[in-house]
Design an enzyme around this catalytic site. Structure first.
Site, PDB file in Angstrom:
ATOM      1  N   ASN A 417      94.482  -6.780 -27.895  1.00  0.00           N
ATOM      2  CA  ASN A 417      93.298  -6.291 -27.154  1.00  0.00           C
ATOM      3  C   ASN A 417      92.440  -5.079 -27.879  1.00  0.00           C
ATOM      4  O   ASN A 417      91.741  -5.286 -28.777  1.00  0.00           O
ATOM      5  CB  ASN A 417      93.488  -5.843 -25.664  1.00  0.00           C
ATOM      6  CG  ASN A 417      92.061  -5.573 -25.082  1.00  0.00           C
ATOM      7  OD1 ASN A 417      90.916  -5.660 -25.747  1.00  0.00           O
ATOM      8  ND2 ASN A 417      92.060  -5.495 -23.623  1.00  0.00           N
ATOM      9  N   ASP A 418      93.246  -3.859 -27.838  1.00  0.00           N
ATOM     10  CA  ASP A 418      92.708  -2.819 -28.587  1.00  0.00           C
ATOM     11  C   ASP A 418      92.461  -2.792 -30.135  1.00  0.00           C
ATOM     12  O   ASP A 418      91.530  -2.575 -30.741  1.00  0.00           O
ATOM     13  CB  ASP A 418      93.586  -1.721 -28.278  1.00  0.00           C
ATOM     14  CG  ASP A 418      93.722  -1.334 -26.995  1.00  0.00           C
ATOM     15  OD1 ASP A 418      92.558  -1.167 -26.602  1.00  0.00           O
ATOM     16  OD2 ASP A 418      94.603  -0.292 -26.372  1.00  0.00           O
ATOM     17  N   VAL A 419      93.420  -3.636 -30.628  1.00  0.00           N
ATOM     18  CA  VAL A 419      93.272  -3.951 -31.986  1.00  0.00           C
ATOM     19  C   VAL A 419      92.089  -4.860 -32.662  1.00  0.00           C
ATOM     20  O   VAL A 419      91.919  -5.193 -33.763  1.00  0.00           O
ATOM     21  CB  VAL A 419      94.620  -4.500 -32.845  1.00  0.00           C
ATOM     22  CG1 VAL A 419      95.741  -3.686 -32.506  1.00  0.00           C
ATOM     23  CG2 VAL A 419      94.860  -6.046 -32.237  1.00  0.00           C
ATOM     24  N   ALA A 459      94.863   1.220 -24.277  1.00  0.00           N
ATOM     25  CA  ALA A 459      93.671   2.512 -24.261  1.00  0.00           C
ATOM     26  C   ALA A 459      92.846   2.718 -23.200  1.00  0.00           C
ATOM     27  O   ALA A 459      92.257   3.706 -23.043  1.00  0.00           O
ATOM     28  CB  ALA A 459      92.902   2.510 -25.623  1.00  0.00           C
TER      29      ALA A 459
END
Lengths: 491, 105
Positions: A417-419, A459
């Site tokens: 997700n965050d990446v 995050a």
């Protein structure tokens, strides 16, 4: 240590140090890595055999008493102890070997954390053993006390070992899910931590003046506590840094003990492992665009529940089915698959490889893209894909593949997700701003496998990719969804 | 060996470690952690010395048992670390067709 270590033994320790360097050198490519690992085993065997030979167990017996009443001490070979040592090796070796055979690849991060804790505890035990019987280690001065310099080395070794131990235990509990991965914040923790570290260093210095039991005891206790305090405020997403850092500490602990024992193999190894862990920590921090200090200060991801809550504005998004996904994937020319921690949790790597195989048969060009911090430890995703028999030359690092998304027909995101969050590039206020991310928004179609729309990445930030026109949300358990896609592809 | 010689070895080894580890391909970072873990158990040398040491008095006796305990812990790591590394490395395979060189990472 009765007398100096013989020259052949010094050379043998040097040889095992060199073999350990070759073991790491072999890891520069998968092709040479297996022989590298064998070098490591040979190096360890040399170190162990050399020590067993030069320090064959002996027992002290009172010798002859001279006419002026002084009794000499004699050392005779002690075969009972020799057997005890072999039993100790057999017990430990058996446990280690069985664990290594049985562990699931997805559980590798917690296994590594557990192994780090053992190195740390072993360092503490060796340090204490040296403290209690300095003569055996050849570190006692003429007056019977321990050499002041050895006391510093010993004190540091015990302190680093104890920090490694308690820190790794917490990391293990968090990674194994036996303790919440969320950061635990104590009030005034920075003050407590700094004061504790200062107290430990003060005690190491004071130890040179007073080798009393209370000094080393307090030192050990404080080090155990600081290891615990350092890791509890660090959240799950920062675990790759923590695991690397503890790896580094276990090396420095071994090096400190090497200084105490004047042993080349231990010093070389400690330096290698220490630098290795430090470099990995650096790579992980850079991949998250965070400073090492901010990771260690902890607390990242603590706000996830607040910002991910119901207050979020509702934006339109599109839901796709496995059949829709299979149709688009089959029609595609280039597909890039981006795995993340969610794939590991769902154990979806095997079905994912089957999907890749089916697509390749249909003439689709499939590549895997791995972010340095994907998963819970460095290289976590690579191991899982290797386990699922994905050839390593189909797996690419961030900087090598990021230019290819513009030509990709499908970016297939599974458990990450965050990446892939473009906010890292555009939104200065985002906690992940500056982190290098995959340019998935350039792909013609983005498929995003996710359990539900509710959760956000570690995050705790929303992801614009969910709401793009070309994005198809595939809401299901990752393994179930890929299985369904495979079924649809087979038709 | 005097302190300066030991320190020299240590500093040189740090530099060797620095360059060797940077050359490790990122795909093998997990095996790297596993194998560094195994080799850092070379601390078993200290454990063996403590376990084998003879000596009079209660402190020496405690020291011996601490040493034996450390031998057990380090052995778990040595056997477990190398075995799990070997298991992981055995999984890294190339494509079966005539492969292009470059390691893929």
């Amino acid at each position: 240590m009765e007398g100096a270590t013989p020259a052949w033994a010094l050379l043998a320790y040097l040889a095992s140090g060199v073999l350990f360097i070759l073991a790491l050198r072999g890891l520069s490519s998968p092709a040479t890595s297996r022989s590298g690992n064998r070098f490591g085993m040979i190096g360890m065997a040399i170190a162990v055999v050399t020590t067993l030979v030069t320090h064959f167990p002996s027992v002290a017996v009172p010798g002859t008493t001279t006419s002026d009443g002084v009794t000499t001490t004699l050392f005779v070979p002690d075969f009972v102890t020799a057997i005890e040592i072999l039993v100790a090796i057999a017990i430990g070796g058996g446990i280690g070997w069985l664990t290594a055979r049985r562990i699931k690849m997805t559980d590798m991060p917690q296994l590594v954390a557990a192994f780090h804790s053992l190195v740390g505890l072993a360092a503490v035990l060796v340090g204490w053993a040296a403290y209690l019987n300095p003569q055996a280690f050849g570190i006692s001065a003429a007056d019977g006390l321990i050499e002041p310099q050895s006391r510093i080395e010993m004190g540091l070794g015990i302190a680093i070992g104890a920090i490694t131990f308690s820190g790794s235990v917490i990391a293990f509990l968090k990674l194994a899910g036996k303790m919440s991965g969320a950061p635990i914040m104590l009030p005034g923790r920075h003050v407590i931590n700094i004061a504790t570290v200062a107290a430990i260093l003060g005690l190491v210095a004071y130890f040179t003046q007073d080798e009393g039991l209370w000094v080393i005891g307090l030192l050990t206790a404080l080090a155990f506590i600081i290891g615990f305090l350092l890791i509890i405020p660090i959240g799950g997403a920062d675990m790759p840094v923590v695991v690397s850092m503890l790896n580094s500490y276990s090396g420095w602990a071994a090096a400190a003990m090497g200084f105490t024992l004047h042993n080349t193999a231990m010093i070389i190894t400690g330096a290698l492992v220490g630098s290795s862990g430090a470099i990995l920590s650096y790579i992980m921090c850079k991949a998250m665009n965070r400073s090492f200090i901010s990771v260690i200060a902890g607390g990242f991801g603590a706000a996830a529940d607040i910002s991910g809550g119901a207050a979020k504005e509702q934006r339109p998004w599109k839901r796709g089915s496995a059949e829709d996904a299979a149709f688009l994937l089959k029609e595609a020319e280039n597909v890039i698959i981006i795995p993340g921690y969610g794939m590991a949790v769902a154990q979806a790597q095997h079905v994912l490889r089957e999907m890749g195989d089916q697509l390749r048969k249909a003439g689709v060009n499939v590549k895997y893209a791995i972010h340095p911090v994907a998963g819970r430890m460095p290289g976590h995703m690579n191991v899982l894909l290797a386990e699922a028999n994905v050839p390593y030359d189909e797996v690419f690092e961030l900087e090598d593949i990021n230019g290819e998304f513009a030509q990709a027909d499908v970016a297939f995101i599974i458990g990450a997700n965050d990446v892939v969050n473009p906010a890292a590039k555009t939104d200065k206020s985002s906690p992940i701003y500056g982190m290098p991310v995959f340019d998935v928004e350039k792909a013609k179609t983005v498929m995003f496998i996710k359990r539900s729309m509710g959760g956000v990445g570690y995050a705790g930030v929303d992801n614009d990719v969910f709401y793009m026109d070309q994005t198809m949300m595939l809401l299901a358990d990752a393994k179930k969804m890929v299985e369904d896609i495979n079924k649809a592809l087979a038709h | 060996m005097d302190f300066i010689s030991i320190l020299s070895i240590f500093v040189m080894a740090c530099f060797v470690g620095y360059y060797v580890v940077w050359s490790v391909t990122p795909a093998l970072h997990t095996p790297l952690m596993a194998v560094t873990n195994a080799i850092s158990s070379v601390i078993v040398v200290g454990a063996l010395i403590a376990g084998a040491a003879g000596g009079l008095g209660q402190a020496a006796g405690v020291s011996k048992w601490l040493g034996l305990g450390a031998v057990v812990l380090a052995s778990v790591n040595i056997f477990g670390g190398f075995a799990v590394t070997a298991r992981m490395l055995a999984m890294y395979k190339k494509k079966e067709r005539p492969a292009r060189d470059g390691g893929g990472v």
